[in-house]
Structures are given as structure tokens and as C-alpha cells.
Motif scaffolding. Structure first.
Motif, short mmCIF file in Angstrom:
data_model
loop_
_atom_site.label_atom_id
_atom_site.label_comp_id
_atom_site.label_asym_id
_atom_site.label_seq_id
_atom_site.Cartn_x
_atom_site.Cartn_y
_atom_site.Cartn_z
N SER A 161 9.94 10.62 1.56
CA SER A 161 9.08 11.31 0.60
C SER A 161 7.92 10.43 0.15
N HIS A 162 8.12 9.13 0.10
CA HIS A 162 7.09 8.21 -0.36
C HIS A 162 7.03 6.99 0.56
N ALA A 163 5.84 6.42 0.63
CA ALA A 163 5.64 5.18 1.39
C ALA A 163 4.75 4.26 0.57
N LYS A 164 5.22 3.05 0.35
CA LYS A 164 4.44 2.04 -0.36
C LYS A 164 3.71 1.21 0.69
N VAL A 165 2.38 1.24 0.64
CA VAL A 165 1.56 0.55 1.63
C VAL A 165 1.01 -0.71 0.97
N PHE A 166 1.37 -1.87 1.51
CA PHE A 166 0.93 -3.15 0.96
C PHE A 166 -0.34 -3.60 1.67
N ILE A 167 -1.36 -3.96 0.89
CA ILE A 167 -2.64 -4.35 1.46
C ILE A 167 -3.09 -5.70 0.91
N THR A 168 -3.94 -6.36 1.67
CA THR A 168 -4.66 -7.54 1.18
C THR A 168 -6.12 -7.29 1.45
N VAL A 169 -6.99 -7.94 0.68
CA VAL A 169 -8.43 -7.81 0.86
C VAL A 169 -8.94 -9.16 1.34
N MET A 170 -9.36 -9.21 2.57
CA MET A 170 -9.81 -10.47 3.16
C MET A 170 -11.30 -10.68 2.90
N GLY A 171 -11.71 -11.92 2.91
CA GLY A 171 -13.11 -12.26 2.78
C GLY A 171 -13.65 -12.11 1.37
N GLN A 172 -12.82 -11.91 0.40
CA GLN A 172 -13.26 -11.76 -0.99
C GLN A 172 -12.73 -12.94 -1.80
N ASP A 173 -13.17 -13.00 -3.04
CA ASP A 173 -12.71 -14.05 -3.94
C ASP A 173 -11.30 -13.76 -4.44
N ASP A 174 -10.74 -12.61 -4.06
CA ASP A 174 -9.44 -12.16 -4.55
C ASP A 174 -9.45 -12.00 -6.07
N ASN A 175 -10.61 -11.63 -6.61
CA ASN A 175 -10.61 -11.40 -8.05
C ASN A 175 -10.04 -10.03 -8.35
N ALA A 176 -9.55 -9.87 -9.55
CA ALA A 176 -8.81 -8.66 -9.93
C ALA A 176 -9.65 -7.40 -9.82
N GLU A 177 -10.94 -7.49 -10.10
CA GLU A 177 -11.81 -6.31 -10.07
C GLU A 177 -11.96 -5.76 -8.65
N VAL A 178 -12.17 -6.65 -7.67
CA VAL A 178 -12.31 -6.24 -6.27
C VAL A 178 -11.01 -5.62 -5.77
N ILE A 179 -9.89 -6.25 -6.12
CA ILE A 179 -8.58 -5.73 -5.70
C ILE A 179 -8.35 -4.35 -6.29
#
Length: 129
Positions: free
Chosen positions: A47-65
Motif C-alpha cells: 500500500s505504501h513505499a518509502k523512497v529514500f533520496i539524497t541530493v548530490m552536488g548541493q551543500d546539503d542544507n536543509a532548505e534545498v533538501i
């Protein structure tokens, strides 16, 4: 040793591959960064799927995420429809995108270990044979 690799794991792996292609080809939002899907955790009843992602090439700041997960969660219905066509499943799980901090945390720990080893060498704590 009957079931080491369950059906939900196989579906999750296939969803990971399909979603990576769909996000790359179909999502045209210029605000979306270079998103990598690190894993998909599918519920037993599909019924549900949790999709885990990362954002590459960024500062990994909370706003971009937050912005990237928001864009993907907004497009979840479209991606779910496309997954249904690609995977030929009777029921396609609802998609929930969440940020996976394990990659960043692993890099931080690796840097910490390297720094500790360099400090140890600098202080003459090398091998004593």
C-alpha cells in the motif's frame, strides 16, 4: 533457506530502478537538484513505499533538501501512474519521499577517521614493532 529475497524487496528494487529513470526523464522542474534514490522500502501489503533520496552536488542544507523532497512528493501521483505502466503491477504503492542522511553521515565519519589517523601519525603514534 526458502525466502531470503522477498517479493516486497524485489518490487522495491525494481521501483528504485524505474523511479531513477522517471525522475531523470519526466520531472522537468528546474528547482530539482541531482537526486539519487538510495533505497525503496515497500510495505508488506504493497500500500505504501518509502523512497529514500539524497541530493548530490548541493551543500546539503536543509532548505534545498526540503525543497527537493517537496517537489518529489508533489509529483508522487504522476510518478505512481508512470510506475504502474512500467511495472505492470495490479496495485502500485503510494510513494513517500524522504531524505536519506546516511550517505552524508558516512562521509563525515570517514573524514573524522582520516583526521584521527593523520593526527596519530603526526604525533608519532605509528607502528611500534
Amino acid at each position: 533457506m526458502a525466502k531470503e529475497y522477498s517479493r516486497t524487496q524485489r518490487i522495491g528494487d525494481q521501483m528504485q530502478r524505474e523511479l531513477a529513470l522517471l525522475i531523470q526523464r519526466e520531472i522537468k522542474d528546474p528547482r530539482l537538484g541531482l537526486v539519487t534514490i538510495t533505497g525503496v522500502d515497500v510495505a508488506r501489503d504493497l500500500s505504501h513505499a518509502k523512497v529514500f533520496i539524497t541530493v548530490m552536488g548541493q551543500d546539503d542544507n536543509a532548505e534545498v533538501i526540503k525543497q527537493n523532497t517537496s517537489i518529489l512528493n508533489d509529483a508522487a501521483g504522476f510518478l505512481r501512474m508512470q510506475l504502474g505502466k512500467a511495472m505492470k503491477l495490479r496495485t502500485v504503492p503510494q510513494l513517500h519521499f524522504t531524505y536519506d542522511a546516511s550517505i552524508r553521515r558516512g562521509a563525515e565519519l570517514s573524514a573524522l577517521i582520516e583526521r584521527a589517523v593523520a593526527e596519530d601519525r603526526r604525533h608519532g603514534g605509528g607502528s611500534e614493532e
